[in-house]
Design an enzyme around this catalytic site. Structure first.
Site, PDB file in Angstrom:
ATOM      1  N   ARG A 110      15.923  51.012  27.085  1.00  0.00           N
ATOM      2  CA  ARG A 110      17.302  51.130  27.556  1.00  0.00           C
ATOM      3  C   ARG A 110      17.835  52.545  27.310  1.00  0.00           C
ATOM      4  NH1 ARG A 110      22.210  47.039  26.185  1.00  0.00           N
ATOM      5  NH2 ARG A 110      22.221  47.925  24.105  1.00  0.00           N
ATOM      6  N   HIS A 149      36.363  41.696  36.638  1.00  0.00           N
ATOM      7  CA  HIS A 149      35.788  40.419  36.215  1.00  0.00           C
ATOM      8  C   HIS A 149      36.495  39.281  36.967  1.00  0.00           C
ATOM      9  CE1 HIS A 149      33.756  37.559  33.644  1.00  0.00           C
ATOM     10  NE2 HIS A 149      34.900  36.902  33.580  1.00  0.00           N
TER      11      HIS A 149
HETATM   12  C1  GRF Z   1      32.103  39.839  42.060  1.00  0.00           C
HETATM   13  O1  GRF Z   1      32.655  38.579  41.794  1.00  0.00           O
HETATM   14  C2  GRF Z   1      32.268  40.698  40.825  1.00  0.00           C
HETATM   15  O2  GRF Z   1      33.439  40.443  40.116  1.00  0.00           O
HETATM   16  C3  GRF Z   1      31.098  40.274  40.034  1.00  0.00           C
HETATM   17  O3  GRF Z   1      30.062  40.271  41.007  1.00  0.00           O
HETATM   18  C4  GRF Z   1      30.591  39.731  42.213  1.00  0.00           C
HETATM   19  C5  GRF Z   1      30.001  40.371  43.453  1.00  0.00           C
HETATM   20  O4  GRF Z   1      30.472  41.652  43.662  1.00  0.00           O
HETATM   21  N1  GRF Z   1      30.936  41.046  38.853  1.00  0.00           N
HETATM   22  P1  GRF Z   1      30.096  42.623  44.856  1.00  0.00           P
HETATM   23  O5  GRF Z   1      30.221  41.914  46.178  1.00  0.00           O
HETATM   24  O6  GRF Z   1      28.672  43.140  44.667  1.00  0.00           O
HETATM   25  O7  GRF Z   1      31.108  43.726  44.741  1.00  0.00           O
END
Ligand code: GRF
Length: 207
Positions: free
Chosen positions: A69, A113
């Site tokens: 990491r 989130h």
């Molecule tokens: C979303 O709900 C975001 O909050 C979560 O992943 C989902 C997909 O996001 N963390 P995206 O379409 O790749 O922006």
């Protein structure tokens, strides 16, 4: 004050939140920052295509291809430094960053989130799981939160929240889509603009 901060958006998947930021830049909702770089930790993520379609520089850093990491984050930091990035946006980024990394960018990393923090958040609460748990609990209202990232998952200072009603026949998939459309895509650009504006102002004052 007409300067803009350099933004990097970190993604893993479809990139609908990234799209909301690109659209916000075009419409002028996001004006104190410019998306300079999109970094994906997943090869072939559709988010990368969205960035390319809008002539935004992209980079894929697949953690599995690094021996540790630490090496992965070193590569990440090099890319951020090289592109003189001021603010990092985690937009559907499905990887946990180390405490050292997060401390280095204190108050300069934001995350979206899909719940009203402090409900349905923390380790293990990602993707559809968040909405499954909200429906299991029977909450009538859920939503989304944009917050600063600190070393504890979903624990950093809250910047903006928006509530979304749960409906009787919701499935996790239906609820996820409604939360994205009515909350995430709306508050992420606004919260980012607020953070950029405030940081620019701070930089002006300390000149
Ligand atoms: C979303 O709900 C975001 O909050 C979560 O992943 C989902 C997909 O996001 N963390 P995206 O379409 O790749 O922006």
């Amino acid at each position: 004050m007409n300067k803009q901060l350099n933004l990097a958006v970190l993604v893993s998947g479809g990139g609908t939140n990234l799209q909301a930021l690109i659209d916000a830049e075009k419409s002028g909702i996001l004006k104190s920052g410019k998306i300079k770089l999109v970094i994906s930790n997943t090869k072939g993520a559709y988010a990368l295509t969205r960035a390319e379609n809008n002539s935004i520089k992209t980079l894929t850093l697949d953690k599995k291809e690094f021996v540790s990491r630490e090496r992965f984050e070193e590569a990440l930091i090099s890319a951020l430094d090289f592109n003189e990035i001021d603010i990092i946006v985690l937009a559907g980024f499905m990887s946990i960053l180390s405490a050292d990394f997060v401390k280095k960018y204190d108050k300069r990393i934001i995350n979206v989130h899909p719940s009203l923090i402090p409900s349905f958040c923390g380790v293990g609460f990602y993707g559809l799981k968040v909405h499954e748990k909200a429906l299991e609990k029977g909450v009538k209202v859920t939503g989304a939160t944009v917050h600063f990232v600190n070393e504890i998952a979903d624990d950093g200072e809250i910047i903006m929240q928006k509530a979304v009603n749960v409906r009787k026949n919701d499935t996790p998939e239906i609820l996820q889509k409604r939360v994205m459309k009515l909350a995430e895509w709306k508050i992420l650009p606004k919260a980012l603009e607020k953070v950029c504006y405030n940081l620019l102002k701070l930089k002006e004052i300390s000149k």
